[in-house]
Design an enzyme around this catalytic site. Structure first.
Site, mmCIF file in Angstrom:
data_model
loop_
_atom_site.group_PDB
_atom_site.id
_atom_site.type_symbol
_atom_site.label_atom_id
_atom_site.label_comp_id
_atom_site.label_asym_id
_atom_site.label_seq_id
_atom_site.Cartn_x
_atom_site.Cartn_y
_atom_site.Cartn_z
ATOM 1 N N SER A 117 0.830 -1.197 0.000
ATOM 2 C CA SER A 117 0.000 0.000 0.000
ATOM 3 C C SER A 117 0.871 1.256 0.000
ATOM 4 C CB SER A 117 -0.952 -0.038 1.206
ATOM 5 O OG SER A 117 -1.921 0.968 1.122
ATOM 6 N N ASP A 156 -9.527 -4.543 -5.151
ATOM 7 C CA ASP A 156 -9.056 -3.537 -4.196
ATOM 8 C C ASP A 156 -9.953 -2.299 -4.263
ATOM 9 O OD1 ASP A 156 -7.603 -1.714 -2.626
ATOM 10 O OD2 ASP A 156 -5.683 -2.550 -3.252
ATOM 11 N N HIS A 165 -7.811 -5.160 -0.665
ATOM 12 C CA HIS A 165 -6.625 -4.433 -0.209
ATOM 13 C C HIS A 165 -5.928 -5.231 0.889
ATOM 14 C CE1 HIS A 165 -4.142 -0.890 -0.271
ATOM 15 N NE2 HIS A 165 -4.232 -0.775 1.052
#
Length: 251
Positions: free
Chosen positions: A143, A197, A229
């Site tokens: 991320s 995601d 995610h």
């Protein structure tokens, strides 16, 4: 854009992150091998927004093949900073994030990214000064940590073993490519992203390879259907194989 309380809470806990709810990989116990300091490998893992380095340390237990017996892992924690997308709340963050979900066109905190890159480069420099071959240095991140991984790889003056971006994005505009050295362009990049995601949209990940192609940088992109995610076992298996195939021997 106003967010509901529920969405705010979800963003605040965005990458608390990996949650480490994945099932551990199953490998046979490797035979002990004699450590060779000249062939050691260094893997730096950069966590996501709101997470911490220690919370991610179990990741190293997934890499049990003999080539990783002499690997030094580093799981640094981001400093506490106010984060715009979470109404200025202070939390572990490598740089500011203006909005979530992240799209291919979201505004970026380029100054903050460049400052964070300097800290990552200092970690790399210390490891190379300690004797690790740059070709055995791998930077990986999830991320926000994936975005920082990409920036750190592109702006490092030497060729490294590789950079692995998970659910990340391009954290600056194309003008930064003018600062990428010819040696940095030789560092291979693995990019993994879940199609489902909803935090860093798949389109933000898809924008990575074309961005890199402008500078002649190779990028292996892997899409994971149904993955949100987070990280899964298949991604870690692919990362293990990818690093293993690139580790340089002492000879």
């Amino acid at each position: 854009m106003k967010l509901t309380l529920a969405k705010s809470f979800a963003l605040f806990t965005l990458t608390f992150g990996i949650s480490l709810s994945f099932v551990l990989l199953h490998h046979q116990t490797p035979l002990p091998i004699k450590p060779d300091p000249m062939a050691r490998t260094f893997i730096l893992w950069l966590h996501g927004l709101g997470d911490s380095g220690p919370a991610n340390e179990p990741i190293k237990n997934l890499f049990t093949t003999p080539v990783f017996a002499n690997t030094k892992w580093s799981f640094p924690s981001a400093p506490n900073n106010p984060v715009t997308c979470n109404y200025g709340s202070v939390m572990p963050s490598w740089f500011d994030i203006h909005e979530l979900p992240m799209t291919a066109d979201s505004p970026q905190d380029e100054a903050g990214v460049l400052k964070a890159v300097q800290n990552v480069h200092a970690m790399i420099d210390r490891e190379i000064a300690a004797g690790t071959n740059p070709n055995n240095v791998f930077i990986c991140g999830f991320s926000q940590g994936g975005a920082l991984t990409l920036a750190s790889i592109l702006l490092y003056p030497k060729t490294l073993g590789g950079g692995a971006v998970f659910s990340g994005w391009v954290p600056f505009n194309s003008s930064i490519l003018q600062r990428v050295s010819e040696d940095a362009k030789k560092t291979p990049i693995l990019w993994s992203h879940g199609i489902a995601d909803r935090t860093v949209l798949f389109e933000a990940g898809q924008a990575g390879p074309p961005f890199l192609e402008k500078a002649g940088i190779s990028c292996e992109f892997k899409a994971y259907p149904g993955l949100g995610h987070s990280l899964n076992n298949e991604e870690f298996r692919n990362l293990e194989s990818w690093i293993r195939s690139r580790v340089q021997s002492s000879s």
